[in-house]
Design a protein around this motif. Structure first.
Motif, PDB file in Angstrom:
ATOM      1  N   GLY A   1     -34.830  34.086  20.893  1.00  0.00           N
ATOM      2  CA  GLY A   1     -34.579  34.394  22.500  1.00  0.00           C
ATOM      3  C   GLY A   1     -35.004  32.392  23.137  1.00  0.00           C
ATOM      4  O   GLY A   1     -35.015  32.264  24.203  1.00  0.00           O
ATOM      5  N   SER A   2     -34.773  31.916  22.511  1.00  0.00           N
ATOM      6  CA  SER A   2     -34.563  31.019  22.769  1.00  0.00           C
ATOM      7  C   SER A   2     -33.865  29.531  22.507  1.00  0.00           C
ATOM      8  O   SER A   2     -32.627  30.399  21.692  1.00  0.00           O
ATOM      9  N   ASN A   3     -33.102  28.347  22.831  1.00  0.00           N
ATOM     10  CA  ASN A   3     -31.761  27.774  22.823  1.00  0.00           C
ATOM     11  C   ASN A   3     -32.205  26.802  21.253  1.00  0.00           C
ATOM     12  O   ASN A   3     -32.193  25.681  22.183  1.00  0.00           O
ATOM     13  N   ILE A   4     -32.423  27.694  20.334  1.00  0.00           N
ATOM     14  CA  ILE A   4     -32.553  26.938  18.703  1.00  0.00           C
ATOM     15  C   ILE A   4     -31.229  26.775  17.814  1.00  0.00           C
ATOM     16  O   ILE A   4     -30.511  27.274  18.079  1.00  0.00           O
ATOM     17  N   ASP A   5     -30.791  25.579  17.706  1.00  0.00           N
ATOM     18  CA  ASP A   5     -29.512  24.935  17.090  1.00  0.00           C
ATOM     19  C   ASP A   5     -29.998  25.354  15.718  1.00  0.00           C
ATOM     20  O   ASP A   5     -29.276  25.870  14.816  1.00  0.00           O
ATOM     21  N   ILE A   6     -31.208  25.215  14.872  1.00  0.00           N
ATOM     22  CA  ILE A   6     -30.980  24.912  14.041  1.00  0.00           C
ATOM     23  C   ILE A   6     -32.904  25.542  13.331  1.00  0.00           C
ATOM     24  O   ILE A   6     -34.152  24.917  13.797  1.00  0.00           O
ATOM     25  N   VAL A   7     -33.172  25.770  12.881  1.00  0.00           N
ATOM     26  CA  VAL A   7     -34.820  26.307  12.056  1.00  0.00           C
ATOM     27  C   VAL A   7     -34.700  26.211  10.874  1.00  0.00           C
ATOM     28  O   VAL A   7     -34.125  26.197   9.667  1.00  0.00           O
ATOM     29  N   ILE A   8     -35.975  25.794  10.174  1.00  0.00           N
ATOM     30  CA  ILE A   8     -36.767  25.185   8.979  1.00  0.00           C
ATOM     31  C   ILE A   8     -38.165  25.875   8.777  1.00  0.00           C
ATOM     32  O   ILE A   8     -38.756  26.538   9.553  1.00  0.00           O
TER      33      ILE A   8
ATOM     34  N   ILE B   1     -33.039  26.692   7.535  1.00  0.00           N
ATOM     35  CA  ILE B   1     -33.017  26.516   5.918  1.00  0.00           C
ATOM     36  C   ILE B   1     -34.884  26.844   5.362  1.00  0.00           C
ATOM     37  O   ILE B   1     -35.307  26.725   5.871  1.00  0.00           O
ATOM     38  N   ILE B   2     -35.128  27.470   4.765  1.00  0.00           N
ATOM     39  CA  ILE B   2     -35.972  28.172   3.763  1.00  0.00           C
ATOM     40  C   ILE B   2     -36.531  27.879   2.263  1.00  0.00           C
ATOM     41  O   ILE B   2     -35.954  27.221   2.033  1.00  0.00           O
ATOM     42  N   VAL B   3     -38.661  26.749   2.965  1.00  0.00           N
ATOM     43  CA  VAL B   3     -38.941  26.610   1.612  1.00  0.00           C
ATOM     44  C   VAL B   3     -39.143  27.632   0.711  1.00  0.00           C
ATOM     45  O   VAL B   3     -40.058  28.780   1.363  1.00  0.00           O
ATOM     46  N   GLY B   4     -38.892  28.007  -0.549  1.00  0.00           N
ATOM     47  CA  GLY B   4     -39.472  28.365  -1.253  1.00  0.00           C
ATOM     48  C   GLY B   4     -40.045  28.586  -3.186  1.00  0.00           C
ATOM     49  O   GLY B   4     -40.285  26.662  -3.779  1.00  0.00           O
ATOM     50  N   HIS B   5     -41.663  28.095  -2.780  1.00  0.00           N
ATOM     51  CA  HIS B   5     -42.316  28.081  -4.142  1.00  0.00           C
ATOM     52  C   HIS B   5     -41.667  28.685  -5.785  1.00  0.00           C
ATOM     53  O   HIS B   5     -41.019  29.017  -5.484  1.00  0.00           O
ATOM     54  N   ILE B   6     -41.756  27.441  -6.622  1.00  0.00           N
ATOM     55  CA  ILE B   6     -41.513  27.805  -7.414  1.00  0.00           C
ATOM     56  C   ILE B   6     -42.787  28.594  -9.080  1.00  0.00           C
ATOM     57  O   ILE B   6     -43.599  28.120  -8.352  1.00  0.00           O
ATOM     58  N   ASN B   7     -42.331  29.603  -9.840  1.00  0.00           N
ATOM     59  CA  ASN B   7     -43.526  29.818 -10.241  1.00  0.00           C
ATOM     60  C   ASN B   7     -43.918  28.937 -12.040  1.00  0.00           C
ATOM     61  O   ASN B   7     -43.055  28.004 -11.864  1.00  0.00           O
TER      62      ASN B   7
ATOM     63  N   LEU C   1     -28.121  30.790   5.571  1.00  0.00           N
ATOM     64  CA  LEU C   1     -29.268  30.877   5.133  1.00  0.00           C
ATOM     65  C   LEU C   1     -29.077  29.719   3.888  1.00  0.00           C
ATOM     66  O   LEU C   1     -28.986  30.553   2.662  1.00  0.00           O
ATOM     67  N   VAL C   2     -30.505  28.981   3.571  1.00  0.00           N
ATOM     68  CA  VAL C   2     -30.364  27.755   2.550  1.00  0.00           C
ATOM     69  C   VAL C   2     -31.483  28.328   1.734  1.00  0.00           C
ATOM     70  O   VAL C   2     -32.827  27.939   2.910  1.00  0.00           O
ATOM     71  N   LEU C   3     -31.946  27.838   0.423  1.00  0.00           N
ATOM     72  CA  LEU C   3     -33.209  28.179   0.291  1.00  0.00           C
ATOM     73  C   LEU C   3     -33.527  26.953  -0.798  1.00  0.00           C
ATOM     74  O   LEU C   3     -32.313  26.221  -1.633  1.00  0.00           O
TER      75      LEU C   3
END
Length: 456
Positions: A164-171, A212-218, A93-95
């Motif tokens: 439930g799906s055959n996904i290799d990578i998620v963003i 991979i999840i995108v995070g905003h900064i304050n 899990l990458v931020l």
């Protein structure tokens, strides 16, 4: 008296309080308390050890766990692979954090083109419509058939879809737009961000797919949401740089699968982000000629030597207390170097404003940059020019001595490759170098007075 259904939680450390506090008693952060719904579940859940399932069958020996070489995905971007430690690890899990408009979504959409050649990629967006993403993908030249879009904000529904799906990578773009319906607070709140991150972490581990999840900064430059979110993920990457400049730096502040000292350098073009394979050339381009107050530093960013230009300006102050400003360099470290110059060399700067700048938006965090900063300050104050073909590195002690730093040979090789003819180095480093293997003139020094004698 009825118990309040709201609690106040510190968005820096997660400390909970029944009332609002201006300063967090746990971490000391100011104005960090946010209101959220309290957890109404009974303490302990009413269960006993007799009802707890036995996990003995889940215990495995370390030797029985496979560790194949095929545990990383090549992203197709060498600079990103370097920062990640060699590629995207399965089940990680990458931020990825950064300011709005810095290029986070652009970078992730670009790697989809390469990853989509052999793997299926699911791009989940809670901010943009499918048409907006299509327009940006067309501009970036992303046309892979294995890229799938999902426009949704329900984190639980997204996790179920992934399982439930055959996904290799998620963003996931971005975590601040995701929410769990059973939690009463709004998307982007402390509880929602924390629980959604936990949910995606469990999904990544159970399905053995990288997320991979995108995070905003304050406004303080930290990733918005609780600090505990950074503890949950496996890697935290920061995209740095000025929005109005073309260069971007990708830096890892946490990485369970690689070093946190590596950086990636990119240039923002009209067709997306391009890798900068030679950061030294980029940082030294446009150097002024015959100008005092500049010196080139040779520093290490992980395993990569980088040359950066240090600029210093000293001017007579018009204030009762002189100003000190540092861009790209630690402010407290600058004050220490100024104090050493005044005490050990008698250079009085109490009536001078001092401004220090690292060109190109780069940041020097290594003590090896001390010597080049001191030489730039001395050059600016005395109005004497440092040789344009000279590079310097070394740590400065409080006694005015120049102390040794590691990787001296790599720093010198990089300077020689960039065409420099002289190198001011700590005297202790000379024994570990082979003078016959380099054409650059080595000038060993043991204190600042010897280093400044090179400036004529």
């Amino acid at each position: 008296m009825a118990k309040s259904k709201y609690v106040y939680t510190c968005n820096q450390c997660g400390y909970e309080s029944s009332k609002w506090n201006g300063k967090c008693p746990s971490c000391g952060a100011w104005n960090s308390f946010e209101e959220e719904l309290a957890d109404t579940s009974p303490a302990g859940g009413g269960s006993s050890l007799a009802n707890v399932p036995d996990l003995y069958d889940s215990i495995v020996e370390l030797a029985d766990i496979g560790a194949d070489s095929d545990v990383r995905y090549d992203t197709g971007i060498g600079e990103l692979n370097r920062v990640l430690g060699g590629g995207l690890v399965k089940g990680s899990l990458v931020l990825l954090g950064g300011e709005p408009g810095i290029g986070k979504s652009t970078l992730l959409l670009q790697i989809c083109q390469f990853l989509g050649e052999e793997h299926s990629v699911l791009y989940v967006s809670g901010e943009e419509s499918a048409r907006q993403i299509k327009l940006r993908a067309k501009r970036l030249g992303v046309d892979t058939e294995n890229l799938y879009l999902l426009i949704a904000n329900d984190a639980e529904a997204i996790a179920a879809t992934i399982a439930g799906s055959n996904i290799d990578i998620v963003i996931i773009d971005s975590i601040q737009t995701m929410s769990i319906s059973r939690i009463g607070s709004s998307p982007g709140s402390l509880t929602q961000v924390r629980e959604c991150t936990n949910l995606f972490m469990r999904t990544a581990k159970s399905q053995e797919i990288p997320v991979i999840i995108v995070g905003h900064i304050n406004k303080d430059g930290a990733i918005a949401g609780p600090k505990v979110m950074e503890h949950i993920v496996d890697a935290v990457l920061y995209f740095e740089g000025e929005r109005h400049q073309s260069y971007r730096l990708l830096r890892a502040v946490k990485n369970r699968f690689g070093s946190t000292n590596e950086i990636g350098v990119f240039e923002m073009l009209d067709k997306g982000l391009a890798e900068v394979a030679n950061p030294s050339q980029m940082l030294l381009s446009g150097r002024p000629h015959n100008v005092s107050g500049t010196c080139v530093a040779s520093i290490m960013e992980g395993s990569r030597p980088v040359l950066a230009e240090v600029q210093a300006l000293a001017a007579k102050t018009s204030y009762s207390a002189p100003r000190r400003m540092a861009t790209g360099f630690d402010f407290n470290r600058l004050n220490i170097i100024i104090a050493v110059l005044e005490k050990r060399l008698g250079i009085i700067m109490g009536s001078l404003d001092v401004y220090l700048n690292i060109v190109g938006g780069f940041r020097l965090d290594e003590p090896a940059a001390d010597l080049s900063v001191a030489m730039a300050l001395y050059s600016g104050i005395m109005d004497k020019q440092v040789n344009e073909e000279l590079v310097a590195f070394g740590e400065i002690g409080l006694g005015g001595e120049v102390r040794s730093v590691p990787h001296a040979s790599q720093r010198i090789r990089e300077a020689e490759r960039m065409g420099f003819k002289q190198a001011v180095i700590p005297k202790q480093c000379i024994s570990s170098l082979d003078r016959d293997s380099t054409d650059i003139e080595l000038i060993p020094v043991s204190n600042l007075k010897q280093a400044f004698s090179v400036i004529k």
